[in-house]
Design a protein around this motif. Structure first.
Motif, short mmCIF file in Angstrom:
data_model
loop_
_atom_site.label_atom_id
_atom_site.label_comp_id
_atom_site.label_asym_id
_atom_site.label_seq_id
_atom_site.Cartn_x
_atom_site.Cartn_y
_atom_site.Cartn_z
N TYR A 171 -4.59 7.77 0.36
CA TYR A 171 -4.89 6.93 -0.80
C TYR A 171 -3.60 6.74 -1.59
O TYR A 171 -2.86 7.71 -1.80
N ASN A 172 -3.33 5.52 -2.01
CA ASN A 172 -2.10 5.29 -2.77
C ASN A 172 -2.33 4.27 -3.86
O ASN A 172 -3.20 3.40 -3.76
N VAL A 173 -1.54 4.38 -4.92
CA VAL A 173 -1.55 3.46 -6.04
C VAL A 173 -0.11 3.07 -6.34
O VAL A 173 0.80 3.91 -6.22
N SER A 174 0.10 1.81 -6.66
CA SER A 174 1.45 1.35 -7.00
C SER A 174 1.40 0.59 -8.31
O SER A 174 0.65 -0.38 -8.45
N LEU A 175 2.19 1.04 -9.28
CA LEU A 175 2.29 0.36 -10.57
C LEU A 175 3.74 -0.07 -10.75
O LEU A 175 4.65 0.76 -10.67
N SER A 176 3.96 -1.37 -10.96
CA SER A 176 5.34 -1.84 -11.09
C SER A 176 5.47 -2.81 -12.26
O SER A 176 4.53 -3.52 -12.62
N THR A 220 9.08 0.88 -10.36
CA THR A 220 7.82 1.08 -9.66
C THR A 220 7.51 2.56 -9.49
O THR A 220 8.42 3.37 -9.26
N VAL A 221 6.25 2.92 -9.64
CA VAL A 221 5.76 4.29 -9.46
C VAL A 221 4.61 4.22 -8.45
O VAL A 221 3.68 3.43 -8.63
N GLU A 222 4.68 5.04 -7.38
CA GLU A 222 3.72 4.91 -6.29
C GLU A 222 3.14 6.26 -5.86
O GLU A 222 3.50 6.79 -4.80
N PRO A 223 2.29 6.86 -6.66
CA PRO A 223 1.68 8.14 -6.24
C PRO A 223 0.77 7.94 -5.04
O PRO A 223 0.11 6.89 -4.90
N ALA A 224 0.73 8.95 -4.16
CA ALA A 224 -0.10 8.88 -2.95
C ALA A 224 -0.68 10.25 -2.66
O ALA A 224 -0.07 11.29 -2.98
N PHE A 225 -1.86 10.26 -2.06
CA PHE A 225 -2.53 11.52 -1.73
C PHE A 225 -3.08 11.42 -0.31
O PHE A 225 -3.67 10.41 0.08
N ALA A 276 -3.71 -0.83 -5.14
CA ALA A 276 -4.39 0.41 -4.71
C ALA A 276 -4.79 0.25 -3.24
O ALA A 276 -5.27 -0.81 -2.84
N GLY A 277 -4.57 1.30 -2.47
CA GLY A 277 -4.86 1.21 -1.05
C GLY A 277 -5.52 2.48 -0.53
O GLY A 277 -5.36 3.57 -1.10
N ALA A 278 -6.30 2.34 0.53
CA ALA A 278 -6.93 3.49 1.19
C ALA A 278 -6.89 3.25 2.69
O ALA A 278 -7.16 2.14 3.16
N PHE A 279 -6.55 4.30 3.43
CA PHE A 279 -6.48 4.22 4.89
C PHE A 279 -7.29 5.38 5.48
O PHE A 279 -7.10 6.53 5.07
N PHE A 280 -8.16 5.05 6.41
CA PHE A 280 -9.05 6.03 7.00
C PHE A 280 -8.73 6.14 8.49
O PHE A 280 -8.99 5.21 9.26
N ASP A 281 -8.14 7.27 8.87
CA ASP A 281 -7.65 7.46 10.24
C ASP A 281 -8.50 8.48 10.98
O ASP A 281 -9.08 9.39 10.37
N THR A 282 -8.54 8.34 12.29
CA THR A 282 -9.15 9.34 13.17
C THR A 282 -8.16 9.68 14.26
O THR A 282 -7.65 8.79 14.95
#
Length: 401
Positions: free
Chosen positions: A210-215, A229-234, A171-177
């Motif tokens: 935000y992304n999640v990866s299940l493999s 692998t399934v990698e939904p992202a928002f 699971a990942g999260a990236f916060f950009d400006t």
């Protein structure tokens, strides 16, 4: 190097302190943090085309990029015989972009005409052989002229009792400006250019991902391995690029406008087949769909071939097809009544091909008689897009242990 090792030693010391304050002398052999591997990567990339989004879907896309990367991997084992791995990654790119230079052609230093992109990261993982688990955390940072990004990734994997199957979750999260840089003809009165030295104010907008990866990987037999692998992202925030111009059918002009949310769903399937001792067939297929209307299919094939005991060649080929997002139209084709609009050909419909060859040298005793220099690889790739864009890349990789 000394500073890095010292920092790592201090960090591991703090982590160990967190496991308890036992007064019993340790019944294990102390293993110091050891530099396990160094990877060095240098690459050069150049592209040309005539569909720049900066100028509304027409004009040069010429871009050059020179990238350097160093990756340090350190390992140690704790009192419970768990293996800790620390990985430090430092990347730096310098690029020049003729299309970005057209954001503001009247200024001496237009935004992003050339820029340096720096993105370091650090990752820590713990592998427990008894429980057959691996868990980790990674932090990343990225900066260039018009944006900054902070990233956090968590991961967990568990293998089966026979180690032939593994399921992993990331699971990942990236916060950009982002700096909201506008073309000069579309800036409100008193709005800054974003160029160095210009003190007029500009807006800053967030863009979070935000992304999640299940493999699930499975060894079928000694020759065949598969992975699903399934990698939904928002994503949410400023998803359009404000300096991308749009030209309407009636000759009017504005900047790109896209929805503030995007949901993506890539699904991938990988198959590796060991065809004897000298040839490996690596295949990968990915299906992609998102709520902007894009669908894509990607097929990748790579076949490393062992030519001698220490020389191997890896020809590779990738074909991709994608449909356009529903908001795309070429130069001058958008209507004033459209709610959203873009002329960015990266999210248009096209077919693309990427093909090339890698040559890898890995002598048993190391290169040039040095046991530490394990291998080098040179890869060349040629990219063709049905929109007319062409790109070439050359990459040099070196591994030291």
């Amino acid at each position: 190097m000394k500073k890095i090792c010292l920092s790592v030693s201090v960090l591991l010391g703090l982590l160990r302190a967190g496991y308890g304050q036992s007064v019993t002398p340790p019944a294990y052999e102390t293993r110091k943090l050891k530099l396990e591997e160094i990877n060095l990567v240098s690459s050069y990339y150049q592209q040309d085309g005539n569909n720049s989004a900066v100028t509304g879907g027409i004009g040069t896309e010429h871009l050059t990029d020179f990238a350097q990367s160093i990756d340090l991997v350190l390992k140690t084992t704790d009192r419970k015989n768990r293996q800790h791995t620390l990985a430090f990654d430092f990347n730096i790119d310098h690029y020049t972009s003729a299309s970005s230079d057209n954001i503001d052609p009247l200024t001496v230093s237009s935004a992003s005409r050339s820029d340096t992109h720096i993105y370091p990261s650090v990752a820590w993982s713990v592998h427990n052989d008894d429980r057959r688990t691996t868990q980790g955390v990674a932090l990343s940072y990225s900066t260039e002229y018009d944006y900054k990004s902070y990233g956090l990734n968590l991961s967990f994997a568990k293998a089966s009792a026979d180690n032939n199957r593994e399921i992993s979750l990331k699971a990942g999260a990236f916060f950009d400006t982002w700096k909201v840089i506008l073309p000069p003809e579309l800036r409100p009165e008193g709005y800054g250019s974003g160029a160095h030295g210009d003190r007029d104010p500009i807006d800053y907008k967030p863009r979070n991902s935000y992304n999640v990866s299940l493999s699930l990987s499975q060894i079928i037999n000694k020759r065949l391995q598969v992975l699903l692998t399934v990698e939904p992202a928002f994503q949410q925030g400023l998803l359009s690029t404000p300096f991308h111009r749009i030209y309407f059918q009636d000759g009017g002009e504005t900047v790109e406008r896209l929805p503030g949310n995007r949901l993506k769903l890539p699904i991938g399937f990988r198959l590796h087949y060991f065809l004897g001792d000298r040839i490996v067939v690596r295949t990968f297929y990915r299906y992609y769909i998102d709520d902007w209307g894009m669908q894509a299919h990607t097929v990748n094939l790579e076949t490393p071939i062992k030519l001698t005991s220490f020389v191997s060649a890896s020809p590779f080929y990738r074909f991709s097809h994608q449909s356009a997002v529903r908001y795309f139209a070429p130069y001058g084709q958008h209507k004033q009544t459209d709610q959203y609009y873009t002329s960015d050909y990266d999210i248009s419909g096209f077919n693309s091909q990427f093909l090339g060859l890698g040559i890898r040298l890995a002598p048993p005793g190391g290169l040039f008689g040095t046991g530490h220099w394990q291998s080098v690889e040179l890869r060349y790739g040629h990219y063709i897009r049905s929109t007319g864009m062409v790109a070439n890349s050359i990459t040099f990789l070196a591994k030291l242990k």
